[in-house]
Design an enzyme around this catalytic site. Structure first.
Site, PDB file in Angstrom:
ATOM      1  N   ASP A  71      14.115  -0.077  11.383  1.00 55.72           N
ATOM      2  CA  ASP A  71      13.382  -0.584  12.167  1.00 55.72           C
ATOM      3  C   ASP A  71      12.438  -0.179  13.676  1.00 55.72           C
ATOM      4  OD1 ASP A  71      12.000  -2.832  13.976  1.00 55.72           O
ATOM      5  OD2 ASP A  71      14.169  -3.400  13.644  1.00 55.72           O
ATOM      6  N   VAL A  72      11.587  -0.475  13.089  1.00 53.85           N
ATOM      7  CA  VAL A  72      10.580   0.981  14.281  1.00 53.85           C
ATOM      8  C   VAL A  72      10.216  -0.313  15.207  1.00 53.85           C
ATOM      9  CG1 VAL A  72       8.540   1.810  12.653  1.00 53.85           C
ATOM     10  CG2 VAL A  72       8.166  -0.029  13.328  1.00 53.85           C
ATOM     11  N   LYS A 119      -4.404  -7.625  -1.698  1.00 56.00           N
ATOM     12  CA  LYS A 119      -3.828  -8.544  -1.626  1.00 56.00           C
ATOM     13  C   LYS A 119      -1.958  -8.247  -1.654  1.00 56.00           C
ATOM     14  CE  LYS A 119      -1.937 -12.833  -4.207  1.00 56.00           C
ATOM     15  NZ  LYS A 119      -1.703 -13.270  -5.059  1.00 56.00           N
ATOM     16  N   TYR A 125      -8.503 -12.622  12.376  1.00 53.57           N
ATOM     17  CA  TYR A 125      -7.304 -11.596  12.677  1.00 53.57           C
ATOM     18  C   TYR A 125      -7.212 -11.008  13.281  1.00 53.57           C
ATOM     19  CZ  TYR A 125      -5.724  -6.347  10.282  1.00 53.57           C
ATOM     20  OH  TYR A 125      -5.236  -5.175  10.174  1.00 53.57           O
ATOM     21  N   LYS A 159      -5.391  -3.099  16.083  1.00 54.77           N
ATOM     22  CA  LYS A 159      -5.556  -1.833  14.869  1.00 54.77           C
ATOM     23  C   LYS A 159      -6.135  -0.507  15.808  1.00 54.77           C
ATOM     24  CE  LYS A 159      -3.906  -2.372  11.103  1.00 54.77           C
ATOM     25  NZ  LYS A 159      -2.723  -1.487  10.431  1.00 54.77           N
ATOM     26  N   ILE A 178       1.008  -1.204  -0.356  1.00 61.25           N
ATOM     27  CA  ILE A 178       0.020  -0.029   0.343  1.00 61.25           C
ATOM     28  C   ILE A 178       0.909   1.215   0.428  1.00 61.25           C
ATOM     29  CG2 ILE A 178      -1.642   1.758   1.313  1.00 61.25           C
ATOM     30  CD1 ILE A 178      -3.186  -0.817   2.251  1.00 61.25           C
TER      31      ILE A 178
HETATM   32  P1  NAD Z   1       3.073  -5.189   2.899  1.00 57.90           P
HETATM   33  O1  NAD Z   1       4.109  -6.431   3.926  1.00 57.90           O
HETATM   34  O2  NAD Z   1       3.636  -4.628   1.492  1.00 57.90           O
HETATM   35  O3  NAD Z   1       4.222  -3.878   4.293  1.00 57.90           O
HETATM   36  C1  NAD Z   1       3.964  -3.811   5.745  1.00 57.90           C
HETATM   37  C2  NAD Z   1       4.786  -3.108   5.700  1.00 57.90           C
HETATM   38  O4  NAD Z   1       5.252  -2.872   7.410  1.00 57.90           O
HETATM   39  C3  NAD Z   1       6.409  -3.983   5.112  1.00 57.90           C
HETATM   40  O5  NAD Z   1       7.223  -2.773   4.059  1.00 57.90           O
HETATM   41  C4  NAD Z   1       7.229  -4.749   6.360  1.00 57.90           C
HETATM   42  O6  NAD Z   1       8.874  -4.458   6.052  1.00 57.90           O
HETATM   43  C5  NAD Z   1       6.865  -3.135   7.512  1.00 57.90           C
HETATM   44  N1  NAD Z   1       7.290  -3.239   8.838  1.00 57.90           N
HETATM   45  C6  NAD Z   1       7.070  -4.734   9.263  1.00 57.90           C
HETATM   46  N2  NAD Z   1       7.176  -4.883  10.467  1.00 57.90           N
HETATM   47  C7  NAD Z   1       8.483  -3.899  10.446  1.00 57.90           C
HETATM   48  C8  NAD Z   1       9.581  -2.989  11.669  1.00 57.90           C
HETATM   49  N3  NAD Z   1       9.778  -3.768  12.897  1.00 57.90           N
HETATM   50  N4  NAD Z   1      10.531  -1.891  11.439  1.00 57.90           N
HETATM   51  C9  NAD Z   1       9.563  -1.421  10.319  1.00 57.90           C
HETATM   52  N5  NAD Z   1       9.374  -1.947   9.069  1.00 57.90           N
HETATM   53  C10 NAD Z   1       8.130  -3.215   9.671  1.00 57.90           C
HETATM   54  O7  NAD Z   1       1.468  -5.089   3.838  1.00 57.90           O
HETATM   55  P2  NAD Z   1       0.299  -3.574   3.196  1.00 57.90           P
HETATM   56  O8  NAD Z   1      -0.768  -4.575   3.350  1.00 57.90           O
HETATM   57  O9  NAD Z   1       0.744  -2.920   2.458  1.00 57.90           O
HETATM   58  O10 NAD Z   1       0.873  -3.091   5.085  1.00 57.90           O
HETATM   59  C11 NAD Z   1       0.886  -2.003   5.082  1.00 57.90           C
HETATM   60  C12 NAD Z   1      -0.526  -1.569   5.972  1.00 57.90           C
HETATM   61  O11 NAD Z   1      -1.812  -1.571   5.401  1.00 57.90           O
HETATM   62  C13 NAD Z   1      -0.428  -1.822   7.796  1.00 57.90           C
HETATM   63  O12 NAD Z   1      -0.331  -1.249   8.354  1.00 57.90           O
HETATM   64  C14 NAD Z   1      -1.798  -2.831   7.129  1.00 57.90           C
HETATM   65  O13 NAD Z   1      -2.011  -3.153   8.167  1.00 57.90           O
HETATM   66  C15 NAD Z   1      -2.292  -1.778   6.406  1.00 57.90           C
HETATM   67  N6  NAD Z   1      -3.536  -2.328   6.307  1.00 57.90           N
HETATM   68  C16 NAD Z   1      -3.426  -3.317   4.950  1.00 57.90           C
HETATM   69  C17 NAD Z   1      -4.694  -3.810   4.372  1.00 57.90           C
HETATM   70  C18 NAD Z   1      -4.763  -4.830   3.367  1.00 57.90           C
HETATM   71  O14 NAD Z   1      -5.408  -5.527   3.247  1.00 57.90           O
HETATM   72  N7  NAD Z   1      -3.474  -5.511   3.005  1.00 57.90           N
HETATM   73  C19 NAD Z   1      -5.995  -3.374   5.098  1.00 57.90           C
HETATM   74  C20 NAD Z   1      -6.185  -2.900   5.919  1.00 57.90           C
HETATM   75  C21 NAD Z   1      -4.752  -1.702   6.591  1.00 57.90           C
END
Ligand code: NAD
Length: 261
Positions: A64-65, A193, A156, A163, A20
């Site tokens: 790394d958060v 996805k 979930y 969240k 995203i």
């Molecule tokens: P994604 O896997 O592409 O991104 C998640 C990111 O979190 C990755 O880049 C990963 O490296 C990073 N991450 C995890 N642990 C970390 C750490 N310790 N330090 C730094 N970075 C870290 O997946 P996404 O779906 O694009 O997720 C992005 C956000 O959107 C997330 O908060 C996710 O919960 C939220 N979200 C996703 C969806 C969905 O359906 N894909 C729906 C609602 C919300």
């Protein structure tokens, strides 16, 4: 021209082009924002640099958060490039895979609960605290959430609870930072996805079900999320703070959208 011209925004959370956060980076780039990116692990470093290159982004740092030191180093590095900037996007979540399936109560552990909350919720305010003095007036901070914060969604589990914490974080941060003319919001996204979402057991079934009851038939993409993110990080959205904005085709407003005759 672009409605983000002059805005400097840091984007976290790109793992690959399906993330995203990459949709957000593309949308902000299209509106002429100047961007910086972070990557989490060395294994994605090359990929993130190459995506940055596609968008003409030259500032890319690791973060790394889960580590205060890493968050601190990120902003020390950013300060060498930008004295002040206009906000950041937190697109980060993490849960051990075993927590994203099965029975919530039976599977939960104290350590997984804290780790998931630490990375998926605390890190948003942790980053804000560290860079607060570098944020310009009219800055905007943005995070990503999901309806599982409010309603119980199969598998979930712990992430829904994190969240809920994140969305509350948004309200308290907005209340704290409004005095500095800084806004804080979340986008609650439809299921899309990505690497993270594929870790949720039966994610395909979950998206299929969402599609069936979503009022608006057009499937939500990372570009749709990106465009809303660009709006929320621009001055066009002045006046919106502390909100969770649903970009889910209206899924959140219905329990039953149509009945077959
Ligand atoms: P994604 O896997 O592409 O991104 C998640 C990111 O979190 C990755 O880049 C990963 O490296 C990073 N991450 C995890 N642990 C970390 C750490 N310790 N330090 C730094 N970075 C870290 O997946 P996404 O779906 O694009 O997720 C992005 C956000 O959107 C997330 O908060 C996710 O919960 C939220 N979200 C996703 C969806 C969905 O359906 N894909 C729906 C609602 C919300």
């Amino acid at each position: 021209m672009g409605f983000m011209k002059g805005k400097k925004i840091l984007i976290t959370g790109i793992a690959n082009r399906y993330s995203i956060a990459f949709g957000i980076a593309k949308a902000m780039h299209a509106q002429n924002a100047t961007l910086a990116l972070t990557y989490h692990l060395d294994k994605v470093k090359e990929r993130v640099f190459s995506l940055a290159k596609e968008l003409g982004i030259s500032i890319v740092f690791p973060c790394d958060v889960s580590s205060d030191e890493s968050i601190k180093n990120l902003f020390v590095n950013i300060s060498k490039k930008w004295r002040k900037f206009d906000g950041f996007v937190h697109a980060i979540a993490f849960s051990p895979k075993k927590q994203m399936s099965g029975d919530y109560v039976n599977n939960i552990t104290r350590s997984d609960f804290s780790r998931v909350h630490d990375i998926s919720s605390y890190s948003f305010v942790g980053m804000a605290k560290e860079c607060r003095s570098m944020l310009k007036k009219n800055s905007s901070l943005l995070t990503l959430s999901y309806i599982g914060s409010k309603q119980a969604i199969p598998n979930y589990n712990i992430m829904g609870v994190a969240k809920a914490s994140l969305e509350s974080n948004v309200r308290y941060m907005a209340n704290s930072m409004g005095i500095d003319s800084i806004r804080v919001n979340a986008i609650s996204s439809a299921p899309i996805k990505t690497v993270s979402s594929c870790g949720i057991k039966n994610f395909r079934k979950m998206s299929k079900f969402s599609k069936i009851i979503t009022p608006y038939s057009h499937p939500v993409t990372i570009h749709d999320i990106g465009n809303t993110a660009a709006f929320l990080c621009s001055n066009l959205s002045k006046g919106i703070t502390g909100q969770t904005i649903y970009v889910d085709g209206g899924f959140n407003i219905t329990a039953m959208n149509r009945l077959n005759p």
